[in-house]
Design a protein around this motif. Structure first.
Motif, PDB file in Angstrom:
ATOM      1  N   LYS A   6       0.817  -1.201   0.000  1.00  0.00           N
ATOM      2  CA  LYS A   6       0.000   0.000   0.000  1.00  0.00           C
ATOM      3  C   LYS A   6       0.855   1.258   0.000  1.00  0.00           C
ATOM      4  CE  LYS A   6      -3.846   2.227   2.292  1.00  0.00           C
ATOM      5  NZ  LYS A   6      -3.164   3.517   2.357  1.00  0.00           N
ATOM      6  N   PHE A  82       7.185  -0.922 -10.985  1.00  0.00           N
ATOM      7  CA  PHE A  82       6.184  -1.996 -11.104  1.00  0.00           C
ATOM      8  C   PHE A  82       6.724  -3.131 -11.975  1.00  0.00           C
ATOM      9  CE2 PHE A  82       2.189   0.870 -10.292  1.00  0.00           C
ATOM     10  CZ  PHE A  82       2.399   0.770  -8.927  1.00  0.00           C
ATOM     11  N   HIS A 108      -5.493  -4.179 -10.443  1.00  0.00           N
ATOM     12  CA  HIS A 108      -5.922  -3.460  -9.239  1.00  0.00           C
ATOM     13  C   HIS A 108      -6.855  -4.311  -8.368  1.00  0.00           C
ATOM     14  CE1 HIS A 108      -4.798   0.947 -10.512  1.00  0.00           C
ATOM     15  NE2 HIS A 108      -3.753   0.220 -10.205  1.00  0.00           N
ATOM     16  N   GLU A 119      -6.051   2.853  -2.156  1.00  0.00           N
ATOM     17  CA  GLU A 119      -6.772   3.927  -2.849  1.00  0.00           C
ATOM     18  C   GLU A 119      -6.520   3.799  -4.338  1.00  0.00           C
ATOM     19  OE1 GLU A 119      -5.489   7.510  -1.016  1.00  0.00           O
ATOM     20  OE2 GLU A 119      -6.477   7.025   0.880  1.00  0.00           O
ATOM     21  N   TYR A 137     -10.039   7.348 -17.112  1.00  0.00           N
ATOM     22  CA  TYR A 137      -9.586   7.344 -15.709  1.00  0.00           C
ATOM     23  C   TYR A 137     -10.596   8.102 -14.854  1.00  0.00           C
ATOM     24  CZ  TYR A 137      -6.817   9.303 -11.771  1.00  0.00           C
ATOM     25  OH  TYR A 137      -6.355   9.710 -10.542  1.00  0.00           O
ATOM     26  N   SER A 139     -11.175   9.124 -10.583  1.00  0.00           N
ATOM     27  CA  SER A 139     -10.672   8.981  -9.229  1.00  0.00           C
ATOM     28  C   SER A 139     -11.052  10.174  -8.372  1.00  0.00           C
ATOM     29  CB  SER A 139      -9.140   8.869  -9.267  1.00  0.00           C
ATOM     30  OG  SER A 139      -8.620   8.818  -7.945  1.00  0.00           O
ATOM     31  N   ARG A 141      -8.901  11.162  -6.381  1.00  0.00           N
ATOM     32  CA  ARG A 141      -7.596  11.820  -6.316  1.00  0.00           C
ATOM     33  C   ARG A 141      -7.247  12.397  -7.695  1.00  0.00           C
ATOM     34  NH1 ARG A 141      -8.441   7.755  -3.465  1.00  0.00           N
ATOM     35  NH2 ARG A 141      -8.287   6.419  -5.286  1.00  0.00           N
ATOM     36  N   LEU A 150       2.564   6.589 -16.093  1.00  0.00           N
ATOM     37  CA  LEU A 150       2.531   5.118 -16.017  1.00  0.00           C
ATOM     38  C   LEU A 150       2.277   4.505 -17.394  1.00  0.00           C
ATOM     39  CD1 LEU A 150       0.531   4.663 -12.682  1.00  0.00           C
ATOM     40  CD2 LEU A 150       2.716   3.553 -13.182  1.00  0.00           C
TER      41      LEU A 150
HETATM   42  C1  HEM Z   1       1.705  -4.130 -12.333  1.00  0.00           C
HETATM   43  C2  HEM Z   1       1.065  -3.012 -12.498  1.00  0.00           C
HETATM   44  C3  HEM Z   1       0.395  -2.197 -11.410  1.00  0.00           C
HETATM   45  C4  HEM Z   1       0.366  -2.377 -10.044  1.00  0.00           C
HETATM   46  C5  HEM Z   1       1.019  -3.480  -9.220  1.00  0.00           C
HETATM   47  C6  HEM Z   1      -0.396  -1.264  -9.493  1.00  0.00           C
HETATM   48  C7  HEM Z   1      -0.631  -1.057  -8.133  1.00  0.00           C
HETATM   49  C8  HEM Z   1      -1.081   0.119  -7.578  1.00  0.00           C
HETATM   50  C9  HEM Z   1      -1.034   0.468  -6.174  1.00  0.00           C
HETATM   51  C10 HEM Z   1      -0.461  -0.404  -5.054  1.00  0.00           C
HETATM   52  C11 HEM Z   1      -1.550   1.708  -6.019  1.00  0.00           C
HETATM   53  C12 HEM Z   1      -1.625   2.555  -4.747  1.00  0.00           C
HETATM   54  C13 HEM Z   1      -2.696   2.178  -3.779  1.00  0.00           C
HETATM   55  C14 HEM Z   1      -2.525   2.953  -2.466  1.00  0.00           C
HETATM   56  O1  HEM Z   1      -1.445   3.473  -2.181  1.00  0.00           O
HETATM   57  O2  HEM Z   1      -3.506   3.043  -1.717  1.00  0.00           O
HETATM   58  C15 HEM Z   1      -1.939   2.150  -7.349  1.00  0.00           C
HETATM   59  C16 HEM Z   1      -2.485   3.363  -7.615  1.00  0.00           C
HETATM   60  C17 HEM Z   1      -2.672   3.869  -8.885  1.00  0.00           C
HETATM   61  N1  HEM Z   1      -2.583   3.167 -10.066  1.00  0.00           N
HETATM   62 FE1  HEM Z   1      -1.912   1.252 -10.298  1.00  0.00          FE
HETATM   63  N2  HEM Z   1      -0.836  -0.467 -10.507  1.00  0.00           N
HETATM   64  C18 HEM Z   1      -0.360  -0.990 -11.682  1.00  0.00           C
HETATM   65  C19 HEM Z   1      -0.541  -0.508 -12.956  1.00  0.00           C
HETATM   66  C20 HEM Z   1      -1.106   0.719 -13.233  1.00  0.00           C
HETATM   67  C21 HEM Z   1      -1.149   1.337 -14.553  1.00  0.00           C
HETATM   68  C22 HEM Z   1      -0.586   0.742 -15.832  1.00  0.00           C
HETATM   69  C23 HEM Z   1      -1.790   2.540 -14.400  1.00  0.00           C
HETATM   70  C24 HEM Z   1      -2.090   3.623 -15.414  1.00  0.00           C
HETATM   71  C25 HEM Z   1      -2.652   3.540 -16.507  1.00  0.00           C
HETATM   72  C26 HEM Z   1      -2.137   2.673 -13.000  1.00  0.00           C
HETATM   73  C27 HEM Z   1      -2.743   3.776 -12.448  1.00  0.00           C
HETATM   74  C28 HEM Z   1      -2.783   4.065 -11.103  1.00  0.00           C
HETATM   75  C29 HEM Z   1      -3.049   5.391 -10.567  1.00  0.00           C
HETATM   76  C30 HEM Z   1      -3.291   6.653 -11.381  1.00  0.00           C
HETATM   77  C31 HEM Z   1      -2.979   5.276  -9.165  1.00  0.00           C
HETATM   78  C32 HEM Z   1      -3.115   6.392  -8.104  1.00  0.00           C
HETATM   79  C33 HEM Z   1      -4.416   6.419  -7.374  1.00  0.00           C
HETATM   80  C34 HEM Z   1      -5.501   7.225  -8.070  1.00  0.00           C
HETATM   81  O3  HEM Z   1      -5.249   7.868  -9.127  1.00  0.00           O
HETATM   82  O4  HEM Z   1      -6.635   7.244  -7.582  1.00  0.00           O
HETATM   83  N3  HEM Z   1      -1.728   1.543 -12.325  1.00  0.00           N
HETATM   84  N4  HEM Z   1      -1.662   1.167  -8.267  1.00  0.00           N
END
Ligand code: HEM
Length: 185
Positions: A6, A82, A108, A119, A137, A139, A141, A150
């Protein structure tokens, strides 16, 4: 997946700061930001986000770089992290569009199983053709710049060239962004 999943966004942010500006900058940021946040948000779900925003603002002040540009750069950095830490998601997907299409209903989801209070944003998509994908997207946030970085980082991992066009809105605290992705190679 590690036990501190997290907090990964947060710890990777500090890792990026250290690599780019040195460990003294990390200490300076913590000294400046920590007294303000220090435990005050602990009962609030968006604690990590609020803290991240505070660190980005402080880094922006100290580096004279715009906050959105810093968050975007962080997205690139985080994608590389990642890839290292969660390689299997990237290998399973095989290409950038397949990976992006799996974030919401697979990647996710796995994150949420382990960390129910993570989050996470919501993603949906439309695929107009083999070479064109629209990623939506949504959120509470405002991290569309992170998503942008990303996406770029994922494309780079697969050696793909993408044109990324985006447009967004913020209504009643809900941030929405449409990413129109076109394969160039
Ligand atoms: C293996 C790939 C991925 C893993 C393991 C992963 C995992 C995570 C984790 C652990 C968080 C934070 C949760 C927290 O701190 O509460 C997160 C947030 C997020 N992820 Fe992923 N993610 C991955 C791929 C992606 C990709 C490819 C995108 C974009 C297109 C993405 C977009 C986001 C965004 C923008 C957030 C921030 C939270 C928000 O905007 O509300 N993720 N992700």
């Amino acid at each position: 997946m590690g036990a501190d999943m997290k907090g990964i966004v947060f710890t990777e942010f500090m890792e990026m700061v250290e690599q780019n500006w040195g460990v003294d900058m990390v200490d300076d940021l913590i000294d400046s930001v920590a007294p303000e946040s220090g435990g005050a948000y602990t009962s609030v779900a968006s604690y990590d986000y609020e803290e991240l925003v505070a660190y980005v603002a402080e880094l922006s002040k100290r580096t004279q770089q715009q906050a959105p540009a810093l968050v975007h750069a962080f997205g690139n950095f985080l994608a590389a992290s990642f890839v290292k830490k969660f390689r299997s998601f990237f290998d399973e997907a095989g290409d950038c569009f397949s990976l992006l299409k799996k974030i919401d209903d697979h990647i996710h989801v796995e994150v949420r199983k382990l960390y129910p209070d993570a989050e996470l944003p919501k993603f949906s998509y439309e695929q107009a053709s083999d070479s064109s994908l629209i990623l939506h997207y949504e959120s509470s946030r405002q991290l569309a710049d992170l998503a942008h970085g990303l996406i770029e980082g994922c494309a780079r991992h697969y050696g793909e060239q993408l044109k990324i066009e985006r447009s967004g809105s913020l209504v009643d605290g809900l941030s929405r962004e449409d990413f129109v992705l076109s394969k160039l190679s």
